[in-house]
Each structure stands twice: as structure tokens, then as C-alpha cells.
Design a protein around this motif. Structure first.
Motif, PDB file in Angstrom:
ATOM      1  N   CYS A 198      11.071 -14.238  -0.995  1.00 23.51           N
ATOM      2  CA  CYS A 198      12.232 -14.140  -0.108  1.00 23.51           C
ATOM      3  C   CYS A 198      13.472 -14.634  -0.840  1.00 23.51           C
ATOM      4  O   CYS A 198      13.449 -15.716  -1.427  1.00 23.51           O
ATOM      5  N   SER A 199      14.531 -13.825  -0.833  1.00 27.07           N
ATOM      6  CA  SER A 199      15.783 -14.248  -1.470  1.00 27.07           C
ATOM      7  C   SER A 199      16.964 -13.608  -0.757  1.00 27.07           C
ATOM      8  O   SER A 199      16.859 -12.547  -0.161  1.00 27.07           O
ATOM      9  N   ARG A 200      18.083 -14.273  -0.853  1.00 21.70           N
ATOM     10  CA  ARG A 200      19.317 -13.763  -0.268  1.00 21.70           C
ATOM     11  C   ARG A 200      20.050 -12.935  -1.314  1.00 21.70           C
ATOM     12  O   ARG A 200      20.065 -13.301  -2.490  1.00 21.70           O
ATOM     13  N   GLY A 246      25.491 -13.560   0.210  1.00 19.09           N
ATOM     14  CA  GLY A 246      24.132 -13.895   0.575  1.00 19.09           C
ATOM     15  C   GLY A 246      23.792 -13.511   2.008  1.00 19.09           C
ATOM     16  O   GLY A 246      22.901 -14.080   2.615  1.00 19.09           O
ATOM     17  N   GLN A 247      24.503 -12.515   2.526  1.00 15.87           N
ATOM     18  CA  GLN A 247      24.338 -12.134   3.928  1.00 15.87           C
ATOM     19  C   GLN A 247      23.117 -11.262   4.186  1.00 15.87           C
ATOM     20  O   GLN A 247      22.699 -11.097   5.328  1.00 15.87           O
ATOM     21  N   HIS A 248      22.526 -10.689   3.149  1.00 14.28           N
ATOM     22  CA  HIS A 248      21.351  -9.839   3.296  1.00 14.28           C
ATOM     23  C   HIS A 248      20.135 -10.569   2.728  1.00 14.28           C
ATOM     24  O   HIS A 248      20.271 -11.471   1.909  1.00 14.28           O
ATOM     25  N   VAL A 249      18.949 -10.156   3.159  1.00 16.16           N
ATOM     26  CA  VAL A 249      17.719 -10.797   2.687  1.00 16.16           C
ATOM     27  C   VAL A 249      16.774  -9.732   2.150  1.00 16.16           C
ATOM     28  O   VAL A 249      16.549  -8.704   2.783  1.00 16.16           O
ATOM     29  N   SER A 256      20.979 -13.146   7.218  1.00 14.90           N
ATOM     30  CA  SER A 256      20.760 -14.457   6.597  1.00 14.90           C
ATOM     31  C   SER A 256      20.465 -15.533   7.642  1.00 14.90           C
ATOM     32  O   SER A 256      19.625 -16.399   7.416  1.00 14.90           O
ATOM     33  N   SER A 275      17.017 -17.971   8.244  1.00 11.05           N
ATOM     34  CA  SER A 275      17.378 -19.318   7.791  1.00 11.05           C
ATOM     35  C   SER A 275      16.189 -20.275   7.752  1.00 11.05           C
ATOM     36  O   SER A 275      16.163 -21.196   6.944  1.00 11.05           O
TER      37      SER A 275
END
Length: 108
Positions: free
Chosen positions: A38-40, A45-48, A67, A71
Motif C-alpha cells: 500500500c502506498s500513496r 499523495g491523494q491517491h492510493v 487517502s 488512513s
């Protein structure tokens, strides 16, 4: 729900296109999937981007503007997901990915 290993077969349903207001894209639910990566991503960093696994089948996923939704999600967590099947096209390659719409964290 569906097993995510069925997603390559479900992808054939994409022949129901074109999708739009009167013909929405099908949504599916998979239960008890494990988060294995899992990364932003994106400028803020609004998408994952993540990878999930269920019964030995792994699938890449994308969640746009999610994001906050992710969280409290960490590698090793078990979640339920609602998703649409999508094709990621990049550098001439086409790969199947799950576009996550919603999640539920299990056991927290």
C-alpha cells in the motif's frame, strides 16, 4: 461477494460497454482480502495504489482521491472492498486492476 481470483473472468463483462449514466459500470464486493502492499501516489499523495490478496490470488488496486479512506489501512490488514474492474494502460502495457470504491477494515 466475489473471490478476487474470478476478476479475470468477470472482466469479460466489460463487453457491456459503453458505460454511462444509464448503463453504470458493474461494482463488485470481495470479502476478507489481505493488504500486501500500500502506498500513496499523486502530487499530494491523494491517491492510493495497493495490492490485495485473497485465496492466493493477488491483484493491483487503485483508489482515486482516497487517502483519507486508507488512513488507517496497513500492510497485513484484512479488509472488505467494493470495486470496479479497470484496465491500466501504461507504456503500451495493459493490465487488469481493481478500482476501489469503498473499504471496510475488519478486526480493528
Amino acid at each position: 461477494g466475489v473471490d478476487i481470483k474470478q476478476c479475470t473472468q468477470i472482466h469479460h463483462l466489460e463487453h457491456l460497454e459503453p458505460f454511462g449514466e444509464k448503463n453504470p459500470r458493474p461494482r463488485y464486493m470481495a470479502e476478507h482480502v489481505s493488504v500486501v502492499a500500500c502506498s500513496r501516489i499523486g502530487a499530494d499523495g491523494q491517491h492510493v495504489r495497493c495490492t490485495v490478496e485473497q485465496a492466493g490470488a493477488r491483484h493491483p488496486c487503485i483508489a482515486f482521491g482516497a487517502s483519507e479512506l486508507f488512513s488507517d489501512i496497513h500492510v497485513g490488514d484484512t479488509i472488505d472492498i467494493v470495486f470496479e474492474i479497470d484496465v491500466n494502460e501504461w507504456n503500451g502495457n495493459r493490465t487488469l486492476q481493481l478500482q476501489i470504491i469503498d473499504i471496510k477494515i475488519l478486526g480493528k
